[in-house]
Design a protein around this motif. Structure first.
Motif, PDB file in Angstrom:
ATOM      1  N   LEU B  73       0.861  -1.178   0.000  1.00 42.63           N
ATOM      2  CA  LEU B  73       0.000   0.000   0.000  1.00 42.63           C
ATOM      3  C   LEU B  73       0.895   1.225   0.000  1.00 42.63           C
ATOM      4  O   LEU B  73       1.781   1.344   0.853  1.00 42.63           O
ATOM      5  CB  LEU B  73      -0.889   0.013   1.249  1.00 42.63           C
ATOM      6  N   SER B  74       0.665   2.118  -0.937  1.00 44.17           N
ATOM      7  CA  SER B  74       1.483   3.323  -1.025  1.00 44.17           C
ATOM      8  C   SER B  74       0.599   4.541  -0.778  1.00 44.17           C
ATOM      9  O   SER B  74      -0.411   4.750  -1.452  1.00 44.17           O
ATOM     10  CB  SER B  74       2.140   3.418  -2.402  1.00 44.17           C
ATOM     11  N   LEU B  75       0.989   5.325   0.218  1.00 45.30           N
ATOM     12  CA  LEU B  75       0.279   6.555   0.552  1.00 45.30           C
ATOM     13  C   LEU B  75       1.169   7.733   0.175  1.00 45.30           C
ATOM     14  O   LEU B  75       2.234   7.922   0.778  1.00 45.30           O
ATOM     15  CB  LEU B  75      -0.055   6.593   2.041  1.00 45.30           C
ATOM     16  N   PRO B  76       0.786   8.513  -0.804  1.00 42.57           N
ATOM     17  CA  PRO B  76       1.638   9.633  -1.232  1.00 42.57           C
ATOM     18  C   PRO B  76       1.504  10.832  -0.304  1.00 42.57           C
ATOM     19  O   PRO B  76       0.405  11.155   0.140  1.00 42.57           O
ATOM     20  CB  PRO B  76       1.079   9.959  -2.616  1.00 42.57           C
ATOM     21  N   ARG B  77       2.611  11.440   0.051  1.00 39.16           N
ATOM     22  CA  ARG B  77       2.600  12.702   0.794  1.00 39.16           C
ATOM     23  C   ARG B  77       1.643  12.646   1.993  1.00 39.16           C
ATOM     24  O   ARG B  77       0.621  13.334   2.034  1.00 39.16           O
ATOM     25  CB  ARG B  77       2.219  13.853  -0.122  1.00 39.16           C
ATOM     26  N   VAL B  78       1.998  11.833   2.972  1.00 41.51           N
ATOM     27  CA  VAL B  78       1.117  11.661   4.126  1.00 41.51           C
ATOM     28  C   VAL B  78       1.055  12.947   4.949  1.00 41.51           C
ATOM     29  O   VAL B  78       1.962  13.772   4.960  1.00 41.51           O
ATOM     30  CB  VAL B  78       1.570  10.485   5.018  1.00 41.51           C
ATOM     31  N   SER B  79      -0.052  13.077   5.652  1.00 43.23           N
ATOM     32  CA  SER B  79      -0.241  14.185   6.577  1.00 43.23           C
ATOM     33  C   SER B  79      -0.519  13.613   7.957  1.00 43.23           C
ATOM     34  O   SER B  79      -0.681  12.389   8.118  1.00 43.23           O
ATOM     35  CB  SER B  79      -1.418  15.064   6.130  1.00 43.23           C
ATOM     36  N   LEU B  80      -0.588  14.499   8.937  1.00 42.46           N
ATOM     37  CA  LEU B  80      -0.827  14.044  10.306  1.00 42.46           C
ATOM     38  C   LEU B  80      -2.123  13.252  10.405  1.00 42.46           C
ATOM     39  O   LEU B  80      -2.233  12.313  11.215  1.00 42.46           O
ATOM     40  CB  LEU B  80      -0.882  15.235  11.254  1.00 42.46           C
ATOM     41  N   SER B  81      -3.092  13.587   9.595  1.00 39.32           N
ATOM     42  CA  SER B  81      -4.397  12.931   9.637  1.00 39.32           C
ATOM     43  C   SER B  81      -4.365  11.503   9.087  1.00 39.32           C
ATOM     44  O   SER B  81      -5.372  10.793   9.182  1.00 39.32           O
ATOM     45  CB  SER B  81      -5.433  13.750   8.868  1.00 39.32           C
ATOM     46  N   ASP B  82      -3.260  11.107   8.523  1.00 42.90           N
ATOM     47  CA  ASP B  82      -3.118   9.732   8.045  1.00 42.90           C
ATOM     48  C   ASP B  82      -2.642   8.801   9.151  1.00 42.90           C
ATOM     49  O   ASP B  82      -2.513   7.588   8.929  1.00 42.90           O
ATOM     50  CB  ASP B  82      -2.140   9.669   6.863  1.00 42.90           C
ATOM     51  N   THR B  83      -2.389   9.336  10.326  1.00 41.38           N
ATOM     52  CA  THR B  83      -2.037   8.495  11.470  1.00 41.38           C
ATOM     53  C   THR B  83      -3.216   7.598  11.803  1.00 41.38           C
ATOM     54  O   THR B  83      -4.301   8.067  12.125  1.00 41.38           O
ATOM     55  CB  THR B  83      -1.673   9.364  12.689  1.00 41.38           C
ATOM     56  N   ALA B  84      -3.001   6.299  11.690  1.00 39.49           N
ATOM     57  CA  ALA B  84      -4.090   5.334  11.842  1.00 39.49           C
ATOM     58  C   ALA B  84      -3.496   3.935  11.803  1.00 39.49           C
ATOM     59  O   ALA B  84      -2.284   3.759  11.626  1.00 39.49           O
ATOM     60  CB  ALA B  84      -5.114   5.496  10.716  1.00 39.49           C
ATOM     61  N   VAL B  85      -4.362   2.959  11.973  1.00 39.25           N
ATOM     62  CA  VAL B  85      -3.967   1.561  11.784  1.00 39.25           C
ATOM     63  C   VAL B  85      -4.439   1.114  10.411  1.00 39.25           C
ATOM     64  O   VAL B  85      -5.582   1.383  10.021  1.00 39.25           O
ATOM     65  CB  VAL B  85      -4.575   0.655  12.869  1.00 39.25           C
TER      66      VAL B  85
END
Lengths: 116, 110
Positions: B73-85
């Motif tokens: 799984l690739s998440l581009p340019r993560v932000s603080l709101s992507d903090t999760a399980v």
């Protein structure tokens, strides 16, 4: 479009009491699932309804748990009598049964049950 | 159901690309690979699903090699709101028995 809703959001009961959890799936979704996560463990499948019929209830822990989905709309999960180890988060999910392989389950926010 | 293996946790910084790899050595021919995201006090939320090669949507990309024994799984340019399980799930049509596993706890730092 409203998502999957669950009621109550939290429930605190004493050992031996009865609790009934409710799940309202997304309108038109034939499939309804119950899962739970007990403290520190992984999310586990409990059972699966297709409309009003139980398709698979292999994950139900014991006969203290009873799930119903009368009319094929909302579902209830009753725990009677509740035991301490039943504490956890109970999730409900629904999917459309669109007949394609790209089936997605949409989860509700969960009901947090604490048995004292 | 094919069981999955993921890293327990990962750290990243805002703006970075994050890749989470999942192993599913026993994946069956009819199994699809689905990723879910879960925030605290919320139910899991569908991110992306694929069968082979590459799938991309507005939030992520999913890379699946030819042998399908793993996926990323690739998440581009993560932000603080992507903090999760993040959970990797493998199952057949209709997924009537999701096996969640422990998931990967992603912590995005400023």
């Amino acid at each position: 479009e409203a998502g999957v809703t669950q009621f109550p959001s939290h429930s605190v009961i004493e050992k031996g009491q009865t609790v009934t959890l409710r799940c309202d799936p997304i309108s038109g979704h034939d499939n309804l699932y119950w899962y739970r996560r007990v403290m520190g463990k992984e999310i586990k499948f409990l059972l699966h309804f297709v409309k009003e019929s139980k398709q698979d209830e292999s994950g139900m822990p014991n006969n203290r748990f009873l799930a119903e989905r009368t009319g094929g709309t909302y579902s209830t999960l009753k725990v009677q009598p509740a035991e301490l180890e039943d504490s956890g988060v109970y999730f409900c999910a629904s999917s459309q049964n669109s007949g394609t392989v790209q089936e997605t389950q949409y989860f509700g926010p969960g009901t947090r049950l604490l048995v004292l | 159901l094919a069981k999955t293996t993921q890293p327990i946790s990962m750290d990243s910084y805002e703006g970075q690309e994050v890749n989470i790899t999942c192993s599913h050595n026993n994946i069956a021919t009819n199994d699809y690979i689905t990723w879910y995201q879960q925030f605290p006090s919320q139910g899991p939320r569908f991110i992306i699903q694929g069968y082979k090669t590459k799938v991309t949507n507005e939030v992520a990309s999913l890379f699946i090699p030819a042998d399908r024994k793993s996926s990323t799984l690739s998440l581009p340019r993560v932000s603080l709101s992507d903090t999760a399980v993040y959970y990797c799930l493998v199952g057949v049509y209709n997924f009537n028995k999701f096996y969640f596993g422990s998931g990967t706890k992603l912590n995005v730092k400023p």
